[in-house]
Design a protein around this motif. Sequence first.
Motif, PDB file in Angstrom:
ATOM      1  N   PHE A  96     -14.587  -7.096   2.459  1.00 54.66           N
ATOM      2  CA  PHE A  96     -15.250  -6.074   1.648  1.00 54.66           C
ATOM      3  C   PHE A  96     -14.248  -4.959   1.361  1.00 54.66           C
ATOM      4  CE2 PHE A  96     -17.505  -1.960   1.537  1.00 54.66           C
ATOM      5  CZ  PHE A  96     -18.254  -2.157   0.390  1.00 54.66           C
ATOM      6  N   THR A  97     -14.018  -4.696   0.058  1.00 55.88           N
ATOM      7  CA  THR A  97     -13.079  -3.634  -0.311  1.00 55.88           C
ATOM      8  C   THR A  97     -13.744  -2.280  -0.117  1.00 55.88           C
ATOM      9  OG1 THR A  97     -11.971  -5.052  -1.916  1.00 55.88           O
ATOM     10  CG2 THR A  97     -11.643  -2.679  -2.152  1.00 55.88           C
ATOM     11  N   ILE A  98     -13.133  -1.457   0.741  1.00 61.82           N
ATOM     12  CA  ILE A  98     -13.704  -0.143   1.048  1.00 61.82           C
ATOM     13  C   ILE A  98     -13.313   0.874  -0.016  1.00 61.82           C
ATOM     14  CG2 ILE A  98     -13.788   1.726   2.748  1.00 61.82           C
ATOM     15  CD1 ILE A  98     -13.110  -0.349   4.880  1.00 61.82           C
ATOM     16  N   GLN A  99     -12.027   0.921  -0.353  1.00 63.40           N
ATOM     17  CA  GLN A  99     -11.555   1.939  -1.298  1.00 63.40           C
ATOM     18  C   GLN A  99     -10.235   1.480  -1.913  1.00 63.40           C
ATOM     19  OE1 GLN A  99     -11.841   5.888   0.258  1.00 63.40           O
ATOM     20  NE2 GLN A  99     -10.867   6.837  -1.496  1.00 63.40           N
ATOM     21  N   GLN A 100      -9.940   2.005  -3.118  1.00 67.93           N
ATOM     22  CA  GLN A 100      -8.689   1.701  -3.815  1.00 67.93           C
ATOM     23  C   GLN A 100      -8.042   3.004  -4.275  1.00 67.93           C
ATOM     24  OE1 GLN A 100     -10.248  -0.869  -6.918  1.00 67.93           O
ATOM     25  NE2 GLN A 100      -9.515  -2.704  -5.857  1.00 67.93           N
ATOM     26  N   TRP A 101      -6.716   3.016  -4.294  1.00 67.36           N
ATOM     27  CA  TRP A 101      -5.960   4.181  -4.740  1.00 67.36           C
ATOM     28  C   TRP A 101      -4.797   3.733  -5.622  1.00 67.36           C
ATOM     29  CZ3 TRP A 101      -7.185   3.219   0.315  1.00 67.36           C
ATOM     30  CH2 TRP A 101      -8.034   4.119   0.974  1.00 67.36           C
ATOM     31  N   THR A 102      -4.357   4.650  -6.453  1.00 73.72           N
ATOM     32  CA  THR A 102      -3.072   4.514  -7.140  1.00 73.72           C
ATOM     33  C   THR A 102      -2.170   5.622  -6.634  1.00 73.72           C
ATOM     34  OG1 THR A 102      -4.025   3.542  -9.130  1.00 73.72           O
ATOM     35  CG2 THR A 102      -1.861   4.547  -9.349  1.00 73.72           C
ATOM     36  N   LEU A 103      -1.095   5.235  -5.972  1.00 73.33           N
ATOM     37  CA  LEU A 103      -0.180   6.210  -5.374  1.00 73.33           C
ATOM     38  C   LEU A 103       1.046   6.358  -6.270  1.00 73.33           C
ATOM     39  CD1 LEU A 103       0.168   7.989  -2.850  1.00 73.33           C
ATOM     40  CD2 LEU A 103       1.496   6.122  -1.833  1.00 73.33           C
ATOM     41  N   ASN A 104       1.315   7.595  -6.703  1.00 70.32           N
ATOM     42  CA  ASN A 104       2.487   7.897  -7.534  1.00 70.32           C
ATOM     43  C   ASN A 104       3.445   8.754  -6.727  1.00 70.32           C
ATOM     44  OD1 ASN A 104       1.214   6.710  -9.882  1.00 70.32           O
ATOM     45  ND2 ASN A 104      -0.037   8.549 -10.001  1.00 70.32           N
ATOM     46  N   VAL A 105       4.581   8.178  -6.361  1.00 68.27           N
ATOM     47  CA  VAL A 105       5.599   8.927  -5.620  1.00 68.27           C
ATOM     48  C   VAL A 105       6.555   9.539  -6.629  1.00 68.27           C
ATOM     49  CG1 VAL A 105       7.351   8.847  -3.826  1.00 68.27           C
ATOM     50  CG2 VAL A 105       5.365   7.318  -3.700  1.00 68.27           C
ATOM     51  N   LEU A 106       6.572  10.878  -6.684  1.00 68.38           N
ATOM     52  CA  LEU A 106       7.378  11.594  -7.669  1.00 68.38           C
ATOM     53  C   LEU A 106       8.757  11.897  -7.118  1.00 68.38           C
ATOM     54  CD1 LEU A 106       4.635  14.137  -8.827  1.00 68.38           C
ATOM     55  CD2 LEU A 106       5.180  11.912  -9.809  1.00 68.38           C
ATOM     56  N   GLU A 107       9.741  11.870  -8.009  1.00 69.85           N
ATOM     57  CA  GLU A 107      11.117  12.170  -7.609  1.00 69.85           C
ATOM     58  C   GLU A 107      11.253  13.668  -7.351  1.00 69.85           C
ATOM     59  OE1 GLU A 107      15.699  11.307  -9.145  1.00 69.85           O
ATOM     60  OE2 GLU A 107      13.957  10.772 -10.374  1.00 69.85           O
ATOM     61  N   ARG A 108      11.956  13.998  -6.286  1.00 68.16           N
ATOM     62  CA  ARG A 108      12.116  15.403  -5.911  1.00 68.16           C
ATOM     63  C   ARG A 108      13.074  16.104  -6.878  1.00 68.16           C
ATOM     64  NH1 ARG A 108      10.902  18.382  -1.743  1.00 68.16           N
ATOM     65  NH2 ARG A 108      10.072  16.558  -0.650  1.00 68.16           N
ATOM     66  N   ASN A 109      12.745  17.338  -7.217  1.00 72.25           N
ATOM     67  CA  ASN A 109      13.604  18.158  -8.081  1.00 72.25           C
ATOM     68  C   ASN A 109      14.750  18.696  -7.237  1.00 72.25           C
ATOM     69  OD1 ASN A 109      14.776  20.001  -9.819  1.00 72.25           O
ATOM     70  ND2 ASN A 109      12.823  20.649 -10.692  1.00 72.25           N
ATOM     71  N   LYS A 110      15.967  18.279  -7.571  1.00 68.57           N
ATOM     72  CA  LYS A 110      17.125  18.677  -6.759  1.00 68.57           C
ATOM     73  C   LYS A 110      17.466  20.158  -6.910  1.00 68.57           C
ATOM     74  CE  LYS A 110      17.890  14.425  -5.378  1.00 68.57           C
ATOM     75  NZ  LYS A 110      16.807  13.756  -6.099  1.00 68.57           N
TER      76      LYS A 110
END
Length: 565
Positions: free
Chosen positions: A103-117
């Motif tokens: 049973f699927t409890i929850q779904q996410w879309t994870l966006n890892v952003l590049e750090r501003n140097k």
Amino acid sequence: MPLMIFLLMFIIGSATEKLCPLRASIDILEGEYFFLCFPESMQERFQKAEYTINWYKENAGKQKLIKETHRIVSQMNFLEFWPAELSDSGNYSVTRSDGKQNFTIQQWTLNVLERNKSSCFNENHLTTEIKNAGSGHSLKCNDLSVNENDSITWYKDCKNYQNKTERELDFKTLTIQHSGIYTCKILITHEGKIFHSTSTIHLVVEEDAPEAVTLEIVGLDEEVETQIGKEEILNCTGFLGYFVPEDASLYWSINHTFPEKCSGIPENEPSICEEEFKKLHIGNKFYVTRLLRIKKVTEEDMHRNFTCMLQDDEGTRIKVVKLKKGNTQDLPVHMFTTGMVLPVIFLCVAVIVVVVCVTFRVDLVLFYRIICRRDDTAGDGKEYDAFVSYLKDCVSPSEEEREFALNILPMILEENFGYKLCIFERDVSPGGAVVDDIHSFIDKSRRLIIILSQNYISDRAIYELESGLHKALVERKTKIILIEYMPISDYNFLPESLSLLPSQRVVKWKKDKSLPVNSRFWKNLRYLMPAKPTKSNTKGRYNNLDLGSKGVQPWTGGCDFNAVL
């Protein structure tokens, strides 16, 4: 003792509920600690031993079980990243299995952003809060702490802000000067290493309070005209106000069922799929939009309700979109493509034809004359095709020019191409009046060939030139062909009226390069000569001059003008 355990579980459960926002899409920064989690009810916690929890990440359209590493740890209902990397971006889901079914409890879309140097924050990783000056306010640090004693530091515009270390930054009375970008940094210790997590808030303090707004879907219910088999993309846009609420979500439903997510791979796309929603910032207002992609409209789709839903803690707004058959059939894609490509092809072909015609104009004209056996000399009353004028006095530094005029030129034009030339020394009987003879023979010729050199102007050549210019420019009876036998840098020694002649009537002699009968020199010269049917007898290259042919005698020297007459 059971009562104490129950209270402890209740406290932990309440904290978990607070720490697990039900957001479908989450943005985080690379190199920071983060976790995904889902809230569990009290009953689920006591029954935890009866089922297992598995975490998955979508890979190439398929769900792949996440295996724990030293960096990614699964603990109870948490999936922790120590720290998150750019490669962690993707679609995640968590399932509960009792051994028989998942049973699927929850779904996410994870966006890892590049750090501003060059900055302490990323502009795509901040929330905006707009407040009215004179009121009190509190900025809350996004609490991802593991321990209560984790170090917290506040920054304003990337500079340490008054050594503030509280979890909440309180302002008793806001002023315009409090506007700025505030970053909260939490230092977290894990297995002897120090990690950090940041959250950034853009605080905008205005003199007047912004107008009160409520979340709403842009536009009303609508019907979209389409055709069976056509691709259709439905758009839904929601207005969020002056900042982005964390609990706001926008999604589609089709007859009370949720569509699949688009994978981004066209061949693997389901017939109907929902794309990721996108945030829009227009002026000082925020919007969110999500597309529903229908690969091919079916008859069944015409009877479905496509519902866009905008939801937050205050309620749900909906917009219903229906499909209906249109009265007109769109132009088929292949016909449209053909209609666009064919004009481009015709244009390219026309350009190529023009370039070829300009580049090979002379060759094409000569080929046309041969094929059609064109004759420009019939019935014009002329006796000669060209009168040849050249330097005849002893001022010439060599005999090459005289040899060219008396031997090479007539041998090629007369013997190979059937032209008839008038050369004074060869064709004019001595004893007549020079000026009258020149006028008479030029008048009998269709062209005047002038072999130019720096020393061209002489007593008799000037008569020939002036007479030819008069007939070419005034009487328009004779056309002039200029052969530049030797390179001439300055034409000032020639009459000014010669500059009125078209530049394309100048042919340059390039010695050995011009000797072959099929060279560019002879082609250009024939192009300027009158067209007449001839039987070409090209020998490839001019060698071993037969100076005695056609009555032409080799020049043996001597400069007596009267002797020639």
